[in-house]
Each structure stands twice: as C-alpha cells, then as structure tokens.
Design an enzyme around this catalytic site. Sequence first.
Site, PDB file in Angstrom:
ATOM      1  N   LYS A 294       0.869  -1.191   0.000  1.00  0.00           N
ATOM      2  CA  LYS A 294       0.000   0.000   0.000  1.00  0.00           C
ATOM      3  C   LYS A 294       0.894   1.225   0.000  1.00  0.00           C
ATOM      4  O   LYS A 294       2.006   1.189   0.528  1.00  0.00           O
ATOM      5  CB  LYS A 294      -0.861   0.020   1.268  1.00  0.00           C
ATOM      6  CG  LYS A 294      -2.103   0.879   1.151  1.00  0.00           C
ATOM      7  CD  LYS A 294      -3.249   0.098   0.512  1.00  0.00           C
ATOM      8  CE  LYS A 294      -4.440   0.932   0.219  1.00  0.00           C
ATOM      9  NZ  LYS A 294      -5.591   0.094  -0.203  1.00  0.00           N
TER      10      LYS A 294
ATOM     11  N   ASP B  39      -7.031   4.224  -4.591  1.00  0.00           N
ATOM     12  CA  ASP B  39      -7.634   4.065  -3.261  1.00  0.00           C
ATOM     13  C   ASP B  39      -8.261   5.423  -2.964  1.00  0.00           C
ATOM     14  O   ASP B  39      -8.450   6.229  -3.890  1.00  0.00           O
ATOM     15  CB  ASP B  39      -6.586   3.669  -2.209  1.00  0.00           C
ATOM     16  CG  ASP B  39      -7.222   3.222  -0.889  1.00  0.00           C
ATOM     17  OD1 ASP B  39      -7.772   2.116  -0.844  1.00  0.00           O
ATOM     18  OD2 ASP B  39      -7.205   3.998   0.093  1.00  0.00           O
TER      19      ASP B  39
HETATM   20  P1  NDP Z   1     -13.017   7.673  -2.685  1.00  0.00           P
HETATM   21  O1  NDP Z   1     -11.989   8.676  -2.395  1.00  0.00           O
HETATM   22  O2  NDP Z   1     -13.519   7.503  -4.083  1.00  0.00           O
HETATM   23  O3  NDP Z   1     -14.312   7.901  -1.763  1.00  0.00           O
HETATM   24  C1  NDP Z   1     -14.220   7.995  -0.387  1.00  0.00           C
HETATM   25  C2  NDP Z   1     -15.579   8.366   0.167  1.00  0.00           C
HETATM   26  O4  NDP Z   1     -15.521   8.349   1.603  1.00  0.00           O
HETATM   27  C3  NDP Z   1     -16.010   9.779  -0.218  1.00  0.00           C
HETATM   28  O5  NDP Z   1     -17.403   9.781  -0.394  1.00  0.00           O
HETATM   29  C4  NDP Z   1     -15.596  10.601   0.995  1.00  0.00           C
HETATM   30  O6  NDP Z   1     -16.319  11.807   1.154  1.00  0.00           O
HETATM   31  C5  NDP Z   1     -15.918   9.622   2.110  1.00  0.00           C
HETATM   32  N1  NDP Z   1     -15.167   9.921   3.334  1.00  0.00           N
HETATM   33  C6  NDP Z   1     -13.857  10.239   3.448  1.00  0.00           C
HETATM   34  N2  NDP Z   1     -13.521  10.456   4.723  1.00  0.00           N
HETATM   35  C7  NDP Z   1     -14.640  10.281   5.438  1.00  0.00           C
HETATM   36  C8  NDP Z   1     -14.944  10.392   6.816  1.00  0.00           C
HETATM   37  N3  NDP Z   1     -13.987  10.697   7.713  1.00  0.00           N
HETATM   38  N4  NDP Z   1     -16.222  10.156   7.206  1.00  0.00           N
HETATM   39  C9  NDP Z   1     -17.181   9.831   6.296  1.00  0.00           C
HETATM   40  N5  NDP Z   1     -16.940   9.734   4.983  1.00  0.00           N
HETATM   41  C10 NDP Z   1     -15.695   9.944   4.562  1.00  0.00           C
HETATM   42  O7  NDP Z   1     -12.435   6.287  -2.138  1.00  0.00           O
HETATM   43  P2  NDP Z   1     -12.843   4.792  -2.508  1.00  0.00           P
HETATM   44  O8  NDP Z   1     -14.299   4.707  -2.768  1.00  0.00           O
HETATM   45  O9  NDP Z   1     -11.895   4.297  -3.517  1.00  0.00           O
HETATM   46  O10 NDP Z   1     -12.491   4.048  -1.145  1.00  0.00           O
HETATM   47  C11 NDP Z   1     -13.404   3.933  -0.075  1.00  0.00           C
HETATM   48  C12 NDP Z   1     -12.960   2.825   0.854  1.00  0.00           C
HETATM   49  O11 NDP Z   1     -12.897   1.580   0.134  1.00  0.00           O
HETATM   50  C13 NDP Z   1     -11.558   2.993   1.469  1.00  0.00           C
HETATM   51  O12 NDP Z   1     -11.559   2.381   2.743  1.00  0.00           O
HETATM   52  C14 NDP Z   1     -10.673   2.188   0.525  1.00  0.00           C
HETATM   53  O13 NDP Z   1      -9.481   1.770   1.152  1.00  0.00           O
HETATM   54  C15 NDP Z   1     -11.591   1.011   0.255  1.00  0.00           C
HETATM   55  N6  NDP Z   1     -11.330   0.235  -0.948  1.00  0.00           N
HETATM   56  C16 NDP Z   1     -11.195   0.838  -2.157  1.00  0.00           C
HETATM   57  C17 NDP Z   1     -10.999   0.063  -3.288  1.00  0.00           C
HETATM   58  C18 NDP Z   1     -10.943   0.661  -4.645  1.00  0.00           C
HETATM   59  O14 NDP Z   1     -10.841  -0.095  -5.613  1.00  0.00           O
HETATM   60  N7  NDP Z   1     -11.032   1.979  -4.804  1.00  0.00           N
HETATM   61  C19 NDP Z   1     -10.862  -1.395  -3.212  1.00  0.00           C
HETATM   62  C20 NDP Z   1     -11.101  -1.935  -1.888  1.00  0.00           C
HETATM   63  C21 NDP Z   1     -11.302  -1.118  -0.819  1.00  0.00           C
HETATM   64  P3  NDP Z   1     -15.983  13.117   0.281  1.00  0.00           P
HETATM   65  O15 NDP Z   1     -16.619  12.867  -1.045  1.00  0.00           O
HETATM   66  O16 NDP Z   1     -16.608  14.229   1.047  1.00  0.00           O
HETATM   67  O17 NDP Z   1     -14.500  13.195   0.198  1.00  0.00           O
HETATM   68  O1  2IT Z   2      -7.928  -1.666  -0.818  1.00  0.00           O
HETATM   69  C1  2IT Z   2      -7.860  -2.137  -1.966  1.00  0.00           C
HETATM   70  O2  2IT Z   2      -7.999  -3.340  -2.182  1.00  0.00           O
HETATM   71  C2  2IT Z   2      -7.632  -1.208  -3.077  1.00  0.00           C
HETATM   72  N1  2IT Z   2      -7.549  -0.003  -2.872  1.00  0.00           N
HETATM   73  C3  2IT Z   2      -7.449  -1.745  -4.473  1.00  0.00           C
HETATM   74  C4  2IT Z   2      -6.013  -2.091  -4.713  1.00  0.00           C
HETATM   75  C5  2IT Z   2      -5.670  -2.508  -6.129  1.00  0.00           C
HETATM   76  O3  2IT Z   2      -4.492  -2.818  -6.312  1.00  0.00           O
HETATM   77  O4  2IT Z   2      -6.528  -2.520  -7.004  1.00  0.00           O
END
Ligand code: NDP
Ligand code: 2IT
Length: 446
Positions: free
Chosen positions: A126, A166
Amino acid sequence: MNSYIEKVLNEFKVKDASQPEFLQALEEVLTSVEVIFDRHPEYEKMAILERLCEPERIITFKVPWMDDEGQVHVNRGYRVQYSSVLGPYKGGIRLHPSVTMGMLKFLGFEQIFKNALTTLPIGGGKGGSDFDPKGKSDTEVMRFCQSFMTELYRHIGPDVDVPAGDMGTGAREIGYFYGQYRRIKGVSERGVLTGKGLSYGGSLARKQATGYGLVYFVLEMMKKHGMTPEGKRTIVSGSGNVAIYAAEKAMQNDLKVIAMSDSKGYIVDENLCLDTVKTIKEINRGSLCDYPALAGHGTYHEGSVYDAELNAEVVLPCATQNEINKERAERIIRNGCVLVAEGANMPSDNEAIHVYREKDILFAPGKAANAGGVATSALEMSQNSMRLSWTFEEVDEKLKGIMKAIHAQCEDAMNQYDLDSRNYVAAANIAGMQKVIDAMIVQGDY
Ligand code: NDP
Ligand code: 2IT
C-alpha cells in the site's frame, strides 16, 4: 489466547505504539486465527508471525510540488512493500491528509490476506501521501502526481510492485502517475499500474469492480443463510468509487438504497437517484449537500449517517476506516440491521465487530467482501501481459466467479475449523493467512 499470538501482539504493541490503526488491524487478524497456531505449534520456532507482520520494506520520500500561485509545498510519500510471497506487491495509493505510515501499514497488512483470497498471484502493499487532492486544480494534482512518481518509479514495476487507486486516487491521478512513469522509464510497461484509462491499458469493469464485487459477495451470503435481497432497505456510506458502484449493483438486485454519505453529511431519499450522486461526485467533485436541489427530492443532513435513526436491514460501509464504533453498531442493529458487509477497509472497529458477533449479525469483513477491486486489478495485469482486452461482460463474469470462490473459501475454513457459519471474520483471516504461510514455508523464506 494462544500464547505465541499473545507474545507477538504484545511485542508489536510496544514497537509500534504510535500506530493505532496498524495495531487495531493486527489485533483483529491475530485474535481470529488462533486455531491455525494451536494446530501448528512448530510455527513459533519458524517465527511465522513475526515474519508475516513485519513489512519487507517501507520507502518514505519527500514530494515537493508547486501550486498555481508559484508556492512550493512538500508532502510526505510512502510505499509499504509488505509481502511478495504470492506475487508482486499489489495495493492502492491513498491520497488523504490523514495518511501516516501506520495507516498504510494497516492497509498493507490487510491487503496481503485479501490478495491471497482472490486466488490470483499478487502480494500485498500500500502507498500514499498526506497530500489532499480536494480543492486542488487539475494542474496542481498533476504536478503532485509527477513529483510522487519521480521518486516512486525506481521502486515499482509490472513484476515488482503494482500500485492502483484508493481514497483520493482515481482515474485522473492514475493517468498522471502512469504518464510520468512512462516518460522517465522510456518503456511501455502498462502493467505497472492498474485502474488505468481504457485508452492506455485499463480494464473494462475495474471502476465498478469493488462495489459490484461487494454485492456479489452479499448475494452469496444471503443465499447461504436463506435470505433474499428484494426490497431490503439499505444504507451505503460514502459516495466515492466503491460506494457508487455498490449502490448501483445493490439497486440492480432490488435492494432499496435509502441513504448515502460523504465526509460532511448524508442524504436520505426513498427514491434515491444514483445518477445525481454520480454527477455531484464524479463530475462536479462536489458535496452531497447539493443533492436535494439537483434531484428535486430527498433530504441532506450534516454529520454521520450512522448517528441517524434510519430503518435499514442491510448496511454497506464504503467510506473510510473506523466509521462504525460500538455505539453506532448498536444503533444500526436497534434500527433493524441484520447484515453488514464492508466495502471500505476496516470501517468497523473491533468493538463494533464484537457487537455484530454477539447479536448474530451476518458480517462480511472488507478483506473478503471488497476484494473484487484488487482482483480485477489483477485481471487488468493479465490483459496487459497478453496485450488484449476482454469485454465488460467477460471481466464481470470473472469477477463474479472470484467473489463466489472467496465465499467458498470462507465456507471451507468454517467447515475445516468447525467455525460458526456466520464467522466470516475468522474464516477469511484463516483462509487468507494459511495460503501465505504455506507459500512462505515452501519457499524457505528466511
Ligand atoms: P473515494 O476517495 O472515491 O471515496 C471515499 C468516500 O468516503 C467519499 O465519499 C468521501 O467523502 C468519504 N469519506 C472520506 N472520509 C470520510 C470520513 N472521515 N467520514 C465519512 N466519509 C468519509 O475512495 P474509494 O471509494 O476508492 O475508497 C473507499 C474505501 O474503500 C476505502 O476504505 C478504501 O481503502 C476502500 N477500498 C477501495 C478500493 C478501490 O478499488 N477503490 C478497493 C477496496 C477497498 P468526500 O466525497 O466528502 O470526500
Ligand atoms: O484496498 C484495496 O484493495 C484497493 N484499494 C485496491 C487495490 C488494487 O491494487 O486494485
């Protein structure tokens, strides 16, 4: 507690006292895999746990960049290369002001076992920075990304370490990272990053994969436990990449999404319009407070959606870590929740998980339920190696198959270790960890 696990946990609590998220993740994983270490006392002499819990390498570096007014800023960049036992380090890059080394160690540690569960050949890692892309212009984000990659490029590669998106890192940032990598290296190594745009080696369905995969996993859990999705009221927290496509696939399967959130507040709408959420978040990069005016219905409230008294049977936390604590877990259960599945990484703290167990809630931890994202990243790498592209339907079918296979691995661990059929926490941790340990042993990794 198993004495070896207790000893190692205590050692890390002393060594990494300043890294609370990392210690939380260690505790969550280690306290649920005792059966492995009870069955294999020889693992202590082999220092299996110490080897698993210590990252192979952590790179930290400065990231200087100039804003549009000519002011220079310096952020801190990191890459935690945790485990390469199963393949190249693989995991996203988080850009958020809260990023610290401890946070990336928690995410990297979880990533090892998640990636093992995908059954694809990827290790765990990461990276990220305390840079905040919010409120920055495209050119500022570009200069930051170029500076970040000017250091990172020497540490990554298609067979070495493959970063991806992420929080705070989406298609725009991956484009700037890739462009800088290509210019510096002077080679076309598309497999060095995933989540790329379709015009330069991205995979169809990668954008949707984490959210879609989450719902595929939920459908498997429901099938096993005699539930159906139709009409179940659902809260999806977050409105970023994971949340939007979780909500989309949930709706396609007749779950009724009634609330979504962002970092400032949440919307409640019995006729939730996902296209409006997409416009606000994917195009305007704005706040959900604009939703009622744009959609013409629904309400916006400040604060956390988990502090609201909302009637819902299904909860899909897809925002960030530690959103649900004990009090919030008790509240959602009081309001009818019977199933929680994590799209985010560690959105439930350890006390909340304890509440789910006590109250017999069906609970899917992130490392099983959100593994569809990284799995589809690995499918992107395969397409890059083969120099061809699969159709959306082909990738989506493979994703479905992978999520089913992850669920089946959890069931196997439940059977093999005589676990309760709702204990997906232990099942996922055991299945993921055993695979890594087996590979470490046959590779003579010390
Ligand atoms: P994004 O940046 O696209 O979205 C994050 C979202 O969370 C936004 O809506 C943001 O609000 C909100 N947010 C951020 N901080 C807070 C907080 N303190 N309280 C409430 N809401 C909050 O990120 P992702 O959708 O990519 O990631 C979301 C989660 O999923 C993370 O934990 C990430 O590690 C996990 N993840 C992501 C993957 C991926 O492929 N992207 C894969 C697997 C897991 P705002 O719009 O106001 O910023
Ligand atoms: O938390 C996760 O699994 C991710 N942010 C996706 C990582 C990736 O390599 O696609």
